[in-house]
Write a protein that holds these residues in place. Structure first.
Motif, mmCIF file in Angstrom:
data_model
loop_
_atom_site.group_PDB
_atom_site.id
_atom_site.type_symbol
_atom_site.label_atom_id
_atom_site.label_comp_id
_atom_site.label_asym_id
_atom_site.label_seq_id
_atom_site.Cartn_x
_atom_site.Cartn_y
_atom_site.Cartn_z
ATOM 1 N N THR A 453 0.852 -1.194 0.000
ATOM 2 C CA THR A 453 0.000 0.000 0.000
ATOM 3 C C THR A 453 0.888 1.244 0.000
ATOM 4 O OG1 THR A 453 -1.702 -1.198 1.221
ATOM 5 C CG2 THR A 453 -1.816 1.206 1.253
ATOM 6 N N LEU A 543 -10.692 -0.013 6.576
ATOM 7 C CA LEU A 543 -9.754 -0.744 7.423
ATOM 8 C C LEU A 543 -9.921 -2.253 7.220
ATOM 9 C CD1 LEU A 543 -7.596 -0.525 9.635
ATOM 10 C CD2 LEU A 543 -9.433 -0.645 11.325
ATOM 11 N N ARG A 544 -11.168 -2.720 7.085
ATOM 12 C CA ARG A 544 -11.397 -4.152 6.849
ATOM 13 C C ARG A 544 -10.828 -4.576 5.497
ATOM 14 N NH1 ARG A 544 -16.930 -7.446 5.550
ATOM 15 N NH2 ARG A 544 -16.117 -9.535 5.940
ATOM 16 N N LEU A 546 -8.253 -3.295 3.991
ATOM 17 C CA LEU A 546 -6.800 -3.367 4.115
ATOM 18 C C LEU A 546 -6.358 -4.587 4.913
ATOM 19 C CD1 LEU A 546 -6.135 0.419 4.696
ATOM 20 C CD2 LEU A 546 -5.255 -0.915 2.787
ATOM 21 N N GLN A 547 -7.157 -4.989 5.891
ATOM 22 C CA GLN A 547 -6.773 -6.099 6.754
ATOM 23 C C GLN A 547 -7.112 -7.459 6.145
ATOM 24 O OE1 GLN A 547 -8.912 -5.058 10.306
ATOM 25 N NE2 GLN A 547 -7.169 -4.038 11.236
ATOM 26 N N ASP A 586 -5.511 3.711 13.388
ATOM 27 C CA ASP A 586 -5.203 2.378 12.859
ATOM 28 C C ASP A 586 -5.269 2.362 11.339
ATOM 29 O OD1 ASP A 586 -7.897 2.815 12.840
ATOM 30 O OD2 ASP A 586 -8.467 0.957 13.870
ATOM 31 N N LEU A 587 -6.206 3.137 10.767
ATOM 32 C CA LEU A 587 -6.276 3.222 9.316
ATOM 33 C C LEU A 587 -5.071 3.978 8.765
ATOM 34 C CD1 LEU A 587 -7.723 2.751 6.662
ATOM 35 C CD2 LEU A 587 -9.120 4.783 7.105
ATOM 36 N N TYR A 589 -2.021 4.053 9.968
ATOM 37 C CA TYR A 589 -0.837 3.193 9.961
ATOM 38 C C TYR A 589 -0.954 2.075 8.921
ATOM 39 C CZ TYR A 589 0.853 5.588 14.104
ATOM 40 O OH TYR A 589 1.318 6.547 14.966
ATOM 41 N N ARG A 590 -2.189 1.661 8.611
ATOM 42 C CA ARG A 590 -2.375 0.695 7.535
ATOM 43 C C ARG A 590 -2.038 1.303 6.176
ATOM 44 N NH1 ARG A 590 -2.746 -4.857 8.129
ATOM 45 N NH2 ARG A 590 -3.735 -5.315 10.137
ATOM 46 N N VAL A 593 2.232 2.468 4.812
ATOM 47 C CA VAL A 593 3.212 1.395 4.611
ATOM 48 C C VAL A 593 4.416 1.914 3.845
ATOM 49 C CG1 VAL A 593 3.599 -0.865 3.557
ATOM 50 C CG2 VAL A 593 1.414 -0.373 4.676
#
Length: 751
Positions: A453, A543-544, A546-547, A586-587, A589-590, A593
């Motif tokens: 990302t 966020l989901r 990305l995870q 959290d988003l 830091y996702r 990258v």
């Protein structure tokens, strides 16, 4: 033939002559006793007494009439021509036993049976020494018998056997005894023949009775088999009708949720079950998902059901075995995690049925009941056949859904590509040889070959979209789409639908299913510009993605896997923005990258001449003009300007100058950089020029948009829309309209 005149025998001591001249010395009462014996035997015969009773009577009654110690009867057996001993009465031990048989041919009894004449042996011992004899004669002699009288038994003139009278004394029997006993032998023969006929009749009747019994048994068995086959035929016909009806029902829709809903209703009607659930999953890489319906009396209720795909779940166990699994008592068997949840919900039994289509595991059908005894009443064959039909229906629905998705995706890609044709891409040549631009190229080369990302940071107008395009085109995904989304231009209530798509009926106006931008970018890349403008609720969904690389359409219940590379961009300091609580950390830091910082134009002024040459060459072709020189004064002004709008602002200045320029020299009006007199009077001297020029550009841009909308009657999309007239993408035009506070008619783009 011997004849005896019984009236002459009545005189005691009288001597009689037979017709052959032999005298008979009989006692006075012998004839009477003999007549009584014959009469009694006839009575016994007429009364139907058997051979044993008859011989017992003869043995007893002949005492005092004929001397004897042994009486025996043997009968002929055809076609073997045997003589078999059937009865024997003796006052001593018997050596010749009942059942003994000997052949007639060549025996001493053959002449007797042929002629019908009696045989008298006065001395058995002497007889055995002088003449050939049979073993039976030797056996009689061994019993102690010394003389014998043998009479043939004739029935209708045909010999049927012989009767033996034996005595322990020699010279016991005379022709008178033979003559006296001949009539008795005739009655005995008649009795034996009658007994034989009765026995044969009884055997025949017994055989007929047994045959009738076998026939009755056969008919009973046949009737049972006919009834069984008829019942099976009726069941097969009923099962066939049910399967046809069920097939029509489950194949009436190509939506898997509707297919399951119809199937669950029919299963409930067939089995009177209380709970039906379906877990879908085609391979080990995809997480199973599904539906569940609970039936409560006449009502039904959709219920949420956790889909367990762990190694110890029923889903995996049935997939590995490929066979149904029945648990009749959940209290005693809680093999899988799902069983504890079913037991807690009040269910007593559950059946797990595999759904297979084209040798592929479609999913798992679970049927639960609160009453375990109902399992014995279920038609398992019908249930398995229906499961096979349901598997095909679900597989067809999935295939149709995939075809429909690909068709819709292709249509949207075509629309997107047509829109892209109106946008010029300079991603092949990132202009500039400054140190900052060389570092930027190195960063692009490093990250392009990965799927990491990327977060592109930079001020407005620095070319962040151009950097995203360069990353995509240098990656292995370059043959697929780069889908661009300006998050700031999307209404907060529509951004989820734009990004993730929606199902038909998900909200007012959702007349058909629509694929989102993420599905459109499957196997490609997606560029999320102005990512900081995404609403908080949509940030959770991002966020989901990305995870887990999973999305849910708005109004949908099935998670959808996507394989897309995410490239985001923002002109904000996203870290500070998230620390202030405006963006999920959290988003951030996702996304953070591989950050790429795009330098502003004022930090790479040495690239301005190269950028000018690039824009002049491009606009010259478009405007059919030839520009070979740039006015020195104009060049100095451009080099000294701070460019708050960066490369985009420089592009607009060059385009405007090309429009008003004449000849081969590009001249830029100084007022565009310095501003008109009287404006920004309160602005400090060091900022007056830039702000004046920025305001001037904003006014020009706003007026150009208003003029284009007026000419196109407010239409934005399409070849005759304002976006096409201004050579902008519709989404870019909407963004500029929002910036300039231009109220326009927002059109719904049809894919």
């Amino acid at each position: 033939m011997f004849q005896v005149i019984y009236s002459d025998l009545c005189r005691p001591g009288n001597e009689m002559q037979s017709n052959d001249g032999i005298s008979l010395n009989l006692s006075e009462d012998t004839p009477d006793r003999y007549e009584r014996l014959v009469e009694r035997m006839l009575e016994q015969i007429n009364m139907g007494q058997g051979l044993d009773e008859l011989l017992d009577s003869v043995y007893d009654q002949l005492q005092g009439v004929v001397p004897y110690n042994r009486i025996a009867v043997a009968l002929l057996e055809q076609p073997l021509n045997l003589l078999r001993l059937i009865s024997c009465r003796s006052d001593g031990e018997v050596a010749l036993k009942v059942g003994y048989a000997a052949r007639i041919a060549g025996s001493t009894l053959a002449p007797l049976l042929e002629t019908g004449q009696p045989r008298i042996i006065d001395d058995l011992r002497q007889y055995l020494l002088e003449k050939p004899h049979s073993a039976s004669t030797a056996l009689i002699e061994r019993e102690g018998m010394r003389s014998s009288l043998t009479l043939p038994l004739l029935a209708g003139g045909t010999p049927i056997g012989v009767i033996f009278f034996s005595s322990r004394s020699t010279n016991t029997y005379t022709r008178s005894h033979a003559a006296l006993l001949r009539r008795l032998a005739g009655h005995i023969a008649i009795s034996l023949e009658r007994s034989r006929l009765v026995d044969e009749l009884q055997r025949t009747n017994q055989a007929l009775a047994e045959a009738n019994a076998v026939k009755d048994k056969f008919l009973e068995t046949l009737q049972q088999e006919v009834d069984k086959q008829t019942q099976q035929l009726r069941q097969s016909e009923s099962r066939y009708r049910s399967l046809v009806e069920l097939g029509h029902i489950v194949n009436s829709s190509l939506d898997r949720r509707e297919v399951f809903e119809q199937a669950a209703e029919q299963i409930h009607k067939l089995l009177d079950c209380d709970h039906v659930s379906l877990m879908l999953g085609y391979d080990e890489e995809r997480s199973p998902h599904g539906f569940a319906i609970r039936f409560d009396r006449c009502d039904r209720e959709w219920v949420e059901m956790p889909m367990d795909s762990s190694s110890d779940s029923a889903f995996v166990a049935v997939r590995q075995s490929g066979k149904p699994i029945v648990f009749g008592n959940l209290n005693q068997s809680q093999r899988f995690p799902e069983h504890r949840r079913l037991l807690d919900a009040g269910y007593a039994s559950v059946v797990h049925l595999p759904l297979m289509s084209r040798d592929q595991y479609v999913g798992l059908l679970n049927i639960a009941t609160r009453h375990g005894e109902r399992l014995d009443q279920w038609d398992w064959q019908l249930l398995e056949q229906f499961a096979a039909q349901l598997s095909i229906a679900l597989d067809n629905a999935a295939a149709y859904g995939e075809i429909d998705r690909l068709k819709e995706e292709l249509q949207q890609q075509n629309v997107y590509l047509r829109d892209e044709l109106h946008t010029e891409h300079d991603f092949g040549n990132i202009i500039g040889e400054s140190r900052a631009m060389r570092q930027l190229r190195v960063a692009i080369e490093q990250v392009a070959l990965t799927d990491a990302t990327v977060l592109i940071l930079g001020e407005t107008g620095t070319g962040k979209e151009l950097i995203a395009r360069a990353i995509h085109d240098a990656s292995a995904r370059r043959k697929n789409l780069l889908v661009k989304v300006n998050c700031a231009s999307l209404a907060p209530n529509l951004i989820a639908s734009e990004l993730f798509g929606h199902e038909k009926g998900a909200f007012t106006g959702a007349t058909q299913r629509r694929l989102g931008r993420f599905e459109l970018s499957h196997h490609g890349s997606i560029f999320l510009d102005e990512i900081s403008e995404v609403p908080a609720e949509t940030q959770v969904m991002l966020l989901r993605v990305l995870q887990e690389r999973l999305i849910d359409r708005v109004g949908g219940s099935e998670p959808i896997e996507i394989d897309t590379r995410i490239i985001a961009a923002t002109n904000r300091d996203l870290k500070s923005y998230s620390e202030a609580g405006n963006f999920r950390e959290d988003l951030f830091y996702r996304l953070h990258v591989f950050p790429i910082q795009v330098p502003p134009l004022r930090e790479r002024r040495e690239d301005i001449p190269a950028l000018m040459n690039h824009f002049i060459a491009r606009f010259s072709v478009r405007m059919n003009k030839t520009i070979t020189r740039v006015d020195r004064r104009s060049m100095d002004g451009l080099m000294q300007y701070d460019w708050p709008g960066n490369v985009r602002e420089l592009e607009n200045i060059i385009e405007r100058s090309m429009i008003v320029s004449h000849g081969d020299t590009l001249a830029i009006d100084v007022s565009w950089l310095a501003g008109e007199p009287g404006q920004d009077a309160d602005i400090p001297d060091g900022l007056s020029t830039s702000h004046q020029l920025q305001r001037s550009f904003a006014d020009v841009e706003r007026q150009a948009i208003l003029d284009a909308l007026k000419r196109c009657h407010g239409k934005v999309y399409g070849p005759d829309g304002a976006a096409a007239a201004l050579q902008l993408k519709p989404t870019t035009l909407y963004s500029k309209m929002s910036k300039h506070r231009i109220q326009g008619r927002r059109q719904h783009q049809t894919y």
